[in-house]
Design an enzyme around this catalytic site. Structure first.
Site, PDB file in Angstrom:
ATOM      1  N   GLY A 189      37.995 -17.885 -34.580  1.00 14.62           N
ATOM      2  CA  GLY A 189      39.309 -18.135 -34.277  1.00 14.62           C
ATOM      3  C   GLY A 189      39.704 -19.070 -35.445  1.00 14.62           C
ATOM      4  N   TYR A 190      41.033 -19.834 -35.065  1.00 11.89           N
ATOM      5  CA  TYR A 190      41.691 -20.531 -36.026  1.00 11.89           C
ATOM      6  C   TYR A 190      42.089 -19.682 -37.054  1.00 11.89           C
ATOM      7  CZ  TYR A 190      43.958 -24.828 -37.026  1.00 11.89           C
ATOM      8  OH  TYR A 190      45.188 -25.549 -37.252  1.00 11.89           O
TER       9      TYR A 190
ATOM     10  N   HIS B 217      41.124 -13.629 -42.221  1.00 10.03           N
ATOM     11  CA  HIS B 217      41.015 -12.973 -41.024  1.00 10.03           C
ATOM     12  C   HIS B 217      41.902 -11.868 -40.841  1.00 10.03           C
ATOM     13  CE1 HIS B 217      39.307 -16.952 -39.475  1.00 10.03           C
ATOM     14  NE2 HIS B 217      38.114 -16.183 -39.392  1.00 10.03           N
TER      15      HIS B 217
END
Ligand code: PAF
Length: 289
Positions: free
Chosen positions: A31-32, A37
């Site tokens: 995440g983040y 990503h």
């Protein structure tokens, strides 16, 4: 886009996709999310009919005194970003569902994890390969996408998939950098403005290594020393390791030949950053200075 937190629901969704003949791409993350990503997600979208992004800050891969508690988390923001990249499902399980009481099974890949972060962060890769195996079993993707920034992690996962006949294609996606060269990382948010500036020595030192190799330098130790010189000129930088290894077995090399990985881990204050450069060097490319 669907948000799934239940392991059983995730398995049922993936089973249904396979039944109707859809290929599934998996992008495992903690995440983040950042542009690195999102690049993985877009690659997955180009190659698979359905894309699952897992978001799970995996306690098993953090050592004592590391940043598990502080690791940045923002599921609302992550969901918006993943949705904009065309992701079909975010899988965000709870720790108690991934590792219920009595959990006792672990996956360990030897040798490839002996050096670099494997030596600097004991137990880290055992945590990574365990959670990635679980994610693979839950989602059963056709293809899984990983960033080249975690080069040793990528080599270990490739080894695990091959050794354990997992039958999943692993795609490594090049490092995404800021305009000034800093490799994207969820941990960059920890950096003060001064540390952020100092962290540019990572890409600068790799650039220096690339130039030396282009000039014909083939001796690993000489290149390593030049990298160390560039990093040590920055007072806020504290070297964890600078190593040159082959990119498949992650074992130190004396001379650069074949696919080599130049890997760095450096601390800026409390923040530990990694960066790397993969070079394909043919014996004729390098000569003794
Ligand atoms: O690279 C990461 O973010 C993590 O190590 C991974 C692969 C998602 C496993 O927790």
């Amino acid at each position: 886009m669907r948000l799934i937190s239940s392991v059983n629901e995730m398995m049922a969704w993936a089973k249904e996709q396979r039944r109707v003949g859809h290929t599934i791409g998996l992008v495992p993350t903690m995440g983040y999310l950042h542009e690195g990503h999102l690049t993985l997600m877009r690659r997955a979208k180009e190659n698979c009919e359905k894309v699952v992004v897992s978001i799970f800050v995996n306690p098993l891969q953090f050592g004592a005194g590391e940043d598990y508690e502080e690791y940045p988390r923002d599921l609302t923001r992550d969901s918006q970003l993943a949705d904009s990249a065309g992701v079909d499902v975010i899988f965000a399980p709870a720790v108690k569902d991934m590792y219920p009481k009595g959990y006792s099974s672990f996956v360990e890949v030897e040798q490839v994890s002996d050096h670099l972060c494997g030596a600097a962060r004991p137990g880290h890769f055992r945590g990574v390969t365990t959670v990635v195996s679980k994610l693979f079993n839950i989602v059963r993707p056709d293809i899984a996408f990983f960033g080249q920034k975690d080069a040793q992690q990528l080599a270990i996962i490739r080894r695990m998939v091959e050794d354990l006949n997992m039958g999943i294609a692993i795609v490594g996606v090049p490092i995404v950098r800021e305009a000034d060269g800093l490799a994207l990382s969820s941990r960059n948010v920890y950096l003060s403005p001064e540390e952020r500036k100092a962290a540019l020595v990572l890409s600068q030192s790799l650039k220096k290594a690339k130039e030396l190799i282009a000039e014909g330098e083939g001796e690993a130790e000489r290149i390593r020393q030049e990298i160390i010189k560039v990093i040590e000129a920055e007072p806020l930088a504290n070297i964890d390791y600078v190593q040159i290894v082959d990119n498949r077995f992650i074992q130190p090399v004396e001379r650069l030949e074949g696919e080599c990985l130049i890997a760095l881990a450096v601390r800026f204050g409390k923040t530990r950053l990694i960066d790397n450069l993969v070079m394909e060097v043919s014996p004729n490319d390098s000569h003794d200075a």
